[in-house]
Design a protein around this motif. Structure first.
Motif, PDB file in Angstrom:
ATOM      1  N   ALA A  31       0.842  -1.210   0.000  1.00  0.00           N
ATOM      2  CA  ALA A  31       0.000   0.000   0.000  1.00  0.00           C
ATOM      3  C   ALA A  31       0.870   1.250   0.000  1.00  0.00           C
ATOM      4  CB  ALA A  31      -0.931  -0.016   1.209  1.00  0.00           C
ATOM      5  N   ASP A  32       1.940   1.245   0.811  1.00  0.00           N
ATOM      6  CA  ASP A  32       2.856   2.400   0.845  1.00  0.00           C
ATOM      7  C   ASP A  32       3.514   2.616  -0.512  1.00  0.00           C
ATOM      8  OD1 ASP A  32       2.246   2.812   3.507  1.00  0.00           O
ATOM      9  OD2 ASP A  32       4.119   1.933   4.263  1.00  0.00           O
ATOM     10  N   ALA A  33       3.910   1.530  -1.157  1.00  0.00           N
ATOM     11  CA  ALA A  33       4.540   1.630  -2.477  1.00  0.00           C
ATOM     12  C   ALA A  33       3.559   2.209  -3.486  1.00  0.00           C
ATOM     13  CB  ALA A  33       5.023   0.252  -2.934  1.00  0.00           C
ATOM     14  N   GLN A  34       2.330   1.753  -3.438  1.00  0.00           N
ATOM     15  CA  GLN A  34       1.321   2.234  -4.377  1.00  0.00           C
ATOM     16  C   GLN A  34       1.043   3.719  -4.149  1.00  0.00           C
ATOM     17  OE1 GLN A  34      -2.237  -0.136  -4.362  1.00  0.00           O
ATOM     18  NE2 GLN A  34      -2.655   0.358  -6.490  1.00  0.00           N
ATOM     19  N   LYS A  35       0.947   4.142  -2.884  1.00  0.00           N
ATOM     20  CA  LYS A  35       0.726   5.556  -2.565  1.00  0.00           C
ATOM     21  C   LYS A  35       1.880   6.424  -3.055  1.00  0.00           C
ATOM     22  CE  LYS A  35      -2.032   4.767   1.560  1.00  0.00           C
ATOM     23  NZ  LYS A  35      -2.023   4.794   3.034  1.00  0.00           N
ATOM     24  N   SER A  36       3.071   5.852  -3.078  1.00  0.00           N
ATOM     25  CA  SER A  36       4.256   6.585  -3.527  1.00  0.00           C
ATOM     26  C   SER A  36       4.392   6.607  -5.042  1.00  0.00           C
ATOM     27  CB  SER A  36       5.518   5.963  -2.918  1.00  0.00           C
ATOM     28  OG  SER A  36       5.486   6.070  -1.517  1.00  0.00           O
ATOM     29  N   GLY A  37       3.467   5.965  -5.725  1.00  0.00           N
ATOM     30  CA  GLY A  37       3.499   5.966  -7.180  1.00  0.00           C
ATOM     31  C   GLY A  37       4.241   4.805  -7.801  1.00  0.00           C
ATOM     32  N   CYS A  38       4.643   3.836  -6.995  1.00  0.00           N
ATOM     33  CA  CYS A  38       5.334   2.662  -7.543  1.00  0.00           C
ATOM     34  C   CYS A  38       4.354   1.819  -8.347  1.00  0.00           C
ATOM     35  CB  CYS A  38       5.933   1.817  -6.424  1.00  0.00           C
ATOM     36  SG  CYS A  38       7.217   2.659  -5.497  1.00  0.00           S
ATOM     37  N   ARG A  39       4.845   1.249  -9.413  1.00  0.00           N
ATOM     38  CA  ARG A  39       4.011   0.401 -10.261  1.00  0.00           C
ATOM     39  C   ARG A  39       4.209  -1.081  -9.987  1.00  0.00           C
ATOM     40  NH1 ARG A  39       5.622   2.905 -15.886  1.00  0.00           N
ATOM     41  NH2 ARG A  39       6.576   0.874 -15.818  1.00  0.00           N
ATOM     42  N   HIS A  40       5.306  -1.438  -9.314  1.00  0.00           N
ATOM     43  CA  HIS A  40       5.625  -2.837  -9.058  1.00  0.00           C
ATOM     44  C   HIS A  40       6.293  -2.959  -7.689  1.00  0.00           C
ATOM     45  CE1 HIS A  40       5.371  -2.910 -13.440  1.00  0.00           C
ATOM     46  NE2 HIS A  40       6.342  -2.025 -13.464  1.00  0.00           N
ATOM     47  N   VAL A  41       6.201  -4.143  -7.121  1.00  0.00           N
ATOM     48  CA  VAL A  41       6.988  -4.496  -5.940  1.00  0.00           C
ATOM     49  C   VAL A  41       7.685  -5.811  -6.249  1.00  0.00           C
ATOM     50  CG1 VAL A  41       5.646  -3.249  -4.219  1.00  0.00           C
ATOM     51  CG2 VAL A  41       4.961  -5.546  -4.841  1.00  0.00           C
ATOM     52  N   GLU A  42       8.803  -6.047  -5.579  1.00  0.00           N
ATOM     53  CA  GLU A  42       9.540  -7.277  -5.842  1.00  0.00           C
ATOM     54  C   GLU A  42      10.051  -7.876  -4.544  1.00  0.00           C
ATOM     55  OE1 GLU A  42      13.953  -5.645  -6.845  1.00  0.00           O
ATOM     56  OE2 GLU A  42      12.521  -5.611  -8.480  1.00  0.00           O
ATOM     57  N   VAL A  43      10.215  -9.172  -4.556  1.00  0.00           N
ATOM     58  CA  VAL A  43      10.784  -9.903  -3.431  1.00  0.00           C
ATOM     59  C   VAL A  43      11.738 -10.961  -3.976  1.00  0.00           C
ATOM     60  CG1 VAL A  43       8.808  -9.562  -1.883  1.00  0.00           C
ATOM     61  CG2 VAL A  43       8.894 -11.595  -3.323  1.00  0.00           C
ATOM     62  N   PHE A  44      12.638 -11.380  -3.132  1.00  0.00           N
ATOM     63  CA  PHE A  44      13.535 -12.492  -3.437  1.00  0.00           C
ATOM     64  C   PHE A  44      13.302 -13.569  -2.389  1.00  0.00           C
ATOM     65  CE2 PHE A  44      15.574  -8.953  -5.478  1.00  0.00           C
ATOM     66  CZ  PHE A  44      16.114  -9.493  -6.642  1.00  0.00           C
ATOM     67  N   THR A  45      13.290 -14.815  -2.799  1.00  0.00           N
ATOM     68  CA  THR A  45      13.157 -15.936  -1.880  1.00  0.00           C
ATOM     69  C   THR A  45      13.861 -17.140  -2.485  1.00  0.00           C
ATOM     70  OG1 THR A  45      11.576 -17.182  -0.513  1.00  0.00           O
ATOM     71  CG2 THR A  45      10.960 -16.809  -2.809  1.00  0.00           C
ATOM     72  N   TYR A  46      14.165 -18.092  -1.662  1.00  0.00           N
ATOM     73  CA  TYR A  46      14.741 -19.338  -2.155  1.00  0.00           C
ATOM     74  C   TYR A  46      13.628 -20.301  -2.540  1.00  0.00           C
ATOM     75  CZ  TYR A  46      19.389 -18.010  -0.538  1.00  0.00           C
ATOM     76  OH  TYR A  46      20.589 -17.385  -0.376  1.00  0.00           O
ATOM     77  N   SER A  47      13.940 -21.220  -3.434  1.00  0.00           N
ATOM     78  CA  SER A  47      12.949 -22.189  -3.898  1.00  0.00           C
ATOM     79  C   SER A  47      12.417 -23.064  -2.766  1.00  0.00           C
ATOM     80  CB  SER A  47      13.540 -23.056  -5.015  1.00  0.00           C
ATOM     81  OG  SER A  47      14.728 -23.693  -4.576  1.00  0.00           O
ATOM     82  N   PHE A  48      13.174 -23.228  -1.689  1.00  0.00           N
ATOM     83  CA  PHE A  48      12.719 -24.058  -0.573  1.00  0.00           C
ATOM     84  C   PHE A  48      11.979 -23.241   0.486  1.00  0.00           C
ATOM     85  CE2 PHE A  48      16.911 -22.549   0.646  1.00  0.00           C
ATOM     86  CZ  PHE A  48      16.741 -22.180   1.968  1.00  0.00           C
ATOM     87  N   GLN A  49      11.886 -21.931   0.303  1.00  0.00           N
ATOM     88  CA  GLN A  49      11.249 -21.105   1.323  1.00  0.00           C
ATOM     89  C   GLN A  49       9.777 -20.845   1.006  1.00  0.00           C
ATOM     90  OE1 GLN A  49      14.086 -17.843   1.542  1.00  0.00           O
ATOM     91  NE2 GLN A  49      14.725 -18.552   3.558  1.00  0.00           N
TER      92      GLN A  49
END
Length: 80
Positions: A27-45
């Motif tokens: 929600a904070d990202a969207q309010k700031s005008g961001c169009r995307h969010v991203e995360v990194f995770t391992y395949s086992f997580q």
């Protein structure tokens, strides 16, 4: 607490806490005008969790770091 330190104890999983942790920064990202969010995770997580929350895999490094045979995944969610 650093943004990379969020995790949910096994006894609390499946109760919506993980979804709640994602909602505020999204929600904070969207309010700031961001169009995307991203995360990194391992395949086992937690790739299944993030995909359930609307993220899609956009990058993958196989046999990355530890443990051997696992992958590092880069996931992205488009904000509307």
């Amino acid at each position: 607490m650093d943004a990379n330190d969020h995790w949910i104890d096994k006894i609390l999983r499946g109760q919506g806490y993980g979804s709640q942790l994602l909602q505020r920064p999204e929600a904070d990202a969207q309010k700031s005008g961001c169009r995307h969010v991203e995360v990194f995770t391992y395949s086992f997580q937690a790739p299944g969790f993030y995909q359930k929350e609307g993220y899609r895999v956009v990058g993958r490094m196989d046999d990355y770091d530890y443990p051997p045979g696992e992958s590092l995944l880069w996931l992205r969610k488009d904000l509307s």
